[in-house]
Design a protein around this motif. Sequence first.
Motif, PDB file in Angstrom:
ATOM      1  N   VAL A  11     -63.445  36.823  61.315  1.00 51.74           N
ATOM      2  CA  VAL A  11     -63.065  36.949  59.906  1.00 51.74           C
ATOM      3  C   VAL A  11     -62.054  38.073  59.716  1.00 51.74           C
ATOM      4  O   VAL A  11     -62.139  39.119  60.361  1.00 51.74           O
ATOM      5  CB  VAL A  11     -64.287  37.190  58.995  1.00 51.74           C
ATOM      6  CG1 VAL A  11     -65.225  35.995  59.022  1.00 51.74           C
ATOM      7  CG2 VAL A  11     -65.034  38.456  59.365  1.00 51.74           C
ATOM      8  N   ASP A  12     -61.118  37.840  58.821  1.00 49.10           N
ATOM      9  CA  ASP A  12     -60.161  38.875  58.470  1.00 49.10           C
ATOM     10  C   ASP A  12     -60.845  39.886  57.540  1.00 49.10           C
ATOM     11  O   ASP A  12     -61.850  39.572  56.884  1.00 49.10           O
ATOM     12  CB  ASP A  12     -58.958  38.241  57.766  1.00 49.10           C
ATOM     13  CG  ASP A  12     -57.845  39.230  57.507  1.00 49.10           C
ATOM     14  OD1 ASP A  12     -57.726  40.208  58.261  1.00 49.10           O
ATOM     15  OD2 ASP A  12     -57.078  39.016  56.550  1.00 49.10           O
ATOM     16  N   LEU A  13     -60.283  41.088  57.494  1.00 44.80           N
ATOM     17  CA  LEU A  13     -60.827  42.103  56.595  1.00 44.80           C
ATOM     18  C   LEU A  13     -60.188  41.988  55.215  1.00 44.80           C
ATOM     19  O   LEU A  13     -60.843  41.574  54.256  1.00 44.80           O
ATOM     20  CB  LEU A  13     -60.604  43.504  57.178  1.00 44.80           C
ATOM     21  CG  LEU A  13     -61.138  44.678  56.336  1.00 44.80           C
ATOM     22  CD1 LEU A  13     -62.646  44.562  56.118  1.00 44.80           C
ATOM     23  CD2 LEU A  13     -60.791  46.003  56.988  1.00 44.80           C
ATOM     24  N   ASP A  14     -58.916  42.330  55.108  1.00 49.67           N
ATOM     25  CA  ASP A  14     -58.272  42.384  53.795  1.00 49.67           C
ATOM     26  C   ASP A  14     -57.993  40.997  53.245  1.00 49.67           C
ATOM     27  O   ASP A  14     -57.350  40.175  53.884  1.00 49.67           O
ATOM     28  CB  ASP A  14     -56.981  43.192  53.887  1.00 49.67           C
ATOM     29  CG  ASP A  14     -57.266  44.650  54.231  1.00 49.67           C
ATOM     30  OD1 ASP A  14     -58.215  45.209  53.659  1.00 49.67           O
ATOM     31  OD2 ASP A  14     -56.567  45.216  55.088  1.00 49.67           O
ATOM     32  N   GLY A  15     -58.526  40.761  52.063  1.00 48.34           N
ATOM     33  CA  GLY A  15     -58.376  39.454  51.438  1.00 48.34           C
ATOM     34  C   GLY A  15     -59.524  38.522  51.714  1.00 48.34           C
ATOM     35  O   GLY A  15     -59.625  37.461  51.090  1.00 48.34           O
ATOM     36  N   VAL A  16     -60.413  38.892  52.651  1.00 52.54           N
ATOM     37  CA  VAL A  16     -61.596  38.081  52.946  1.00 52.54           C
ATOM     38  C   VAL A  16     -62.848  38.947  52.777  1.00 52.54           C
ATOM     39  O   VAL A  16     -63.547  38.823  51.770  1.00 52.54           O
ATOM     40  CB  VAL A  16     -61.531  37.452  54.355  1.00 52.54           C
ATOM     41  CG1 VAL A  16     -62.761  36.572  54.609  1.00 52.54           C
ATOM     42  CG2 VAL A  16     -60.259  36.609  54.507  1.00 52.54           C
ATOM     43  N   LEU A  17     -63.122  39.819  53.728  1.00 49.71           N
ATOM     44  CA  LEU A  17     -64.329  40.643  53.649  1.00 49.71           C
ATOM     45  C   LEU A  17     -64.131  41.851  52.728  1.00 49.71           C
ATOM     46  O   LEU A  17     -65.087  42.324  52.115  1.00 49.71           O
ATOM     47  CB  LEU A  17     -64.738  41.099  55.053  1.00 49.71           C
ATOM     48  CG  LEU A  17     -66.054  41.855  55.200  1.00 49.71           C
ATOM     49  CD1 LEU A  17     -67.216  41.101  54.565  1.00 49.71           C
ATOM     50  CD2 LEU A  17     -66.340  42.133  56.666  1.00 49.71           C
ATOM     51  N   ARG A  18     -62.897  42.346  52.644  1.00 53.64           N
ATOM     52  CA  ARG A  18     -62.603  43.448  51.723  1.00 53.64           C
ATOM     53  C   ARG A  18     -61.605  42.978  50.678  1.00 53.64           C
ATOM     54  O   ARG A  18     -60.636  42.312  50.986  1.00 53.64           O
ATOM     55  CB  ARG A  18     -62.021  44.645  52.484  1.00 53.64           C
ATOM     56  CG  ARG A  18     -61.515  45.757  51.562  1.00 53.64           C
ATOM     57  CD  ARG A  18     -61.228  47.057  52.302  1.00 53.64           C
ATOM     58  NE  ARG A  18     -60.160  46.960  53.283  1.00 53.64           N
ATOM     59  CZ  ARG A  18     -59.732  48.003  54.014  1.00 53.64           C
ATOM     60  NH1 ARG A  18     -60.278  49.199  53.866  1.00 53.64           N
ATOM     61  NH2 ARG A  18     -58.765  47.843  54.897  1.00 53.64           N
ATOM     62  N   ARG A  19     -61.855  43.362  49.451  1.00 51.21           N
ATOM     63  CA  ARG A  19     -60.916  43.045  48.379  1.00 51.21           C
ATOM     64  C   ARG A  19     -60.429  44.340  47.732  1.00 51.21           C
ATOM     65  O   ARG A  19     -61.102  45.364  47.792  1.00 51.21           O
ATOM     66  CB  ARG A  19     -61.560  42.127  47.350  1.00 51.21           C
ATOM     67  CG  ARG A  19     -62.836  42.670  46.723  1.00 51.21           C
ATOM     68  CD  ARG A  19     -63.596  41.582  45.994  1.00 51.21           C
ATOM     69  NE  ARG A  19     -64.774  42.111  45.307  1.00 51.21           N
ATOM     70  CZ  ARG A  19     -65.720  41.367  44.764  1.00 51.21           C
ATOM     71  NH1 ARG A  19     -65.641  40.042  44.832  1.00 51.21           N
ATOM     72  NH2 ARG A  19     -66.744  41.922  44.154  1.00 51.21           N
ATOM     73  N   TRP A  20     -59.258  44.255  47.155  1.00 51.81           N
ATOM     74  CA  TRP A  20     -58.619  45.412  46.540  1.00 51.81           C
ATOM     75  C   TRP A  20     -58.425  45.171  45.047  1.00 51.81           C
ATOM     76  O   TRP A  20     -57.974  44.094  44.651  1.00 51.81           O
ATOM     77  CB  TRP A  20     -57.255  45.679  47.178  1.00 51.81           C
ATOM     78  CG  TRP A  20     -57.311  45.975  48.643  1.00 51.81           C
ATOM     79  CD1 TRP A  20     -57.242  45.065  49.669  1.00 51.81           C
ATOM     80  CD2 TRP A  20     -57.465  47.253  49.260  1.00 51.81           C
ATOM     81  NE1 TRP A  20     -57.325  45.707  50.882  1.00 51.81           N
ATOM     82  CE2 TRP A  20     -57.458  47.050  50.660  1.00 51.81           C
ATOM     83  CE3 TRP A  20     -57.595  48.556  48.767  1.00 51.81           C
ATOM     84  CZ2 TRP A  20     -57.580  48.091  51.574  1.00 51.81           C
ATOM     85  CZ3 TRP A  20     -57.709  49.599  49.665  1.00 51.81           C
ATOM     86  CH2 TRP A  20     -57.704  49.373  51.055  1.00 51.81           C
ATOM     87  N   ASP A  21     -58.748  46.152  44.232  1.00 46.42           N
ATOM     88  CA  ASP A  21     -58.524  46.067  42.799  1.00 46.42           C
ATOM     89  C   ASP A  21     -57.101  46.544  42.517  1.00 46.42           C
ATOM     90  O   ASP A  21     -56.800  47.732  42.680  1.00 46.42           O
ATOM     91  CB  ASP A  21     -59.533  46.945  42.060  1.00 46.42           C
ATOM     92  CG  ASP A  21     -59.399  46.846  40.547  1.00 46.42           C
ATOM     93  OD1 ASP A  21     -58.434  46.221  40.070  1.00 46.42           O
ATOM     94  OD2 ASP A  21     -60.257  47.417  39.843  1.00 46.42           O
ATOM     95  N   PRO A  22     -56.200  45.655  42.088  1.00 48.21           N
ATOM     96  CA  PRO A  22     -54.810  46.054  41.862  1.00 48.21           C
ATOM     97  C   PRO A  22     -54.651  47.087  40.752  1.00 48.21           C
ATOM     98  O   PRO A  22     -53.624  47.760  40.662  1.00 48.21           O
ATOM     99  CB  PRO A  22     -54.111  44.730  41.502  1.00 48.21           C
ATOM    100  CG  PRO A  22     -55.202  43.830  41.027  1.00 48.21           C
ATOM    101  CD  PRO A  22     -56.436  44.216  41.800  1.00 48.21           C
ATOM    102  N   ALA A  23     -55.681  47.234  39.921  1.00 44.55           N
ATOM    103  CA  ALA A  23     -55.606  48.200  38.828  1.00 44.55           C
ATOM    104  C   ALA A  23     -55.523  49.638  39.341  1.00 44.55           C
ATOM    105  O   ALA A  23     -55.005  50.516  38.652  1.00 44.55           O
ATOM    106  CB  ALA A  23     -56.814  48.046  37.909  1.00 44.55           C
ATOM    107  N   VAL A  24     -56.036  49.879  40.557  1.00 43.62           N
ATOM    108  CA  VAL A  24     -56.016  51.240  41.101  1.00 43.62           C
ATOM    109  C   VAL A  24     -54.586  51.687  41.375  1.00 43.62           C
ATOM    110  O   VAL A  24     -54.144  52.750  40.918  1.00 43.62           O
ATOM    111  CB  VAL A  24     -56.889  51.332  42.370  1.00 43.62           C
ATOM    112  CG1 VAL A  24     -56.756  52.718  42.997  1.00 43.62           C
ATOM    113  CG2 VAL A  24     -58.347  51.043  42.041  1.00 43.62           C
ATOM    114  N   ALA A  25     -53.851  50.892  42.121  1.00 40.87           N
ATOM    115  CA  ALA A  25     -52.446  51.229  42.402  1.00 40.87           C
ATOM    116  C   ALA A  25     -51.639  51.266  41.107  1.00 40.87           C
ATOM    117  O   ALA A  25     -50.786  52.150  40.917  1.00 40.87           O
ATOM    118  CB  ALA A  25     -51.841  50.231  43.379  1.00 40.87           C
TER     119      ALA A  25
END
Length: 206
Positions: A11-25
Amino acid sequence: MARERATALLVDLDGVLRRWDPAVAAGVEREYGLSAGVLTEIATQWGRLQPVLTGRISHADWVTSVADALTPSVGSPDRARAAVDQWQRYRGEVDPDVLAFVREVRAAGIRVGLGTNATDILDADLAALGLVDELDVVVNSSVVGVNKPAKEYFQAACAALDTPPSRVLHVDADDRAISGARAAGLSAYRWTGPEGLRYLRAALAR
């Protein structure tokens, strides 16, 4: 001809197991008077990003290069570094549905590897996210020395899983990685969200 059933999951990390909240950037960009999306745009320029993803430079050096490139937009090196450091403090969030699936798969006796293009702070990120004991192997591009979608990356991942490519199912959110995995002989599923879990369960059912 039907494919062999997968006996290992990558499994990939970013976009699969980990997600990012664009509001932070976006919040950091507003605070420092930056144009929307500029942090990601600068940080992911391939000539800047690939060296850190293949271990040729450190995460710290990459962060410095991002701050250097941002300096003209904020007026001073110190202000640029402060903006980048604030942006970097956020390390994303675990997708609970995917983590539950990983646990379910491992409980069924299927090996699960994390296959990610990452920097030398991946181990620290996994610790911060509580993922250290949730995976059988971790295949980090900056350790392997080559990044997805290269065939050599997927060969290294299959070796780490001790499973032939034809028996490994890779889940990724990036089309190029999906194509690379298939070219290397793996099965691959393009992740778009938790609605894909039904398919993955069926693909791994014994």
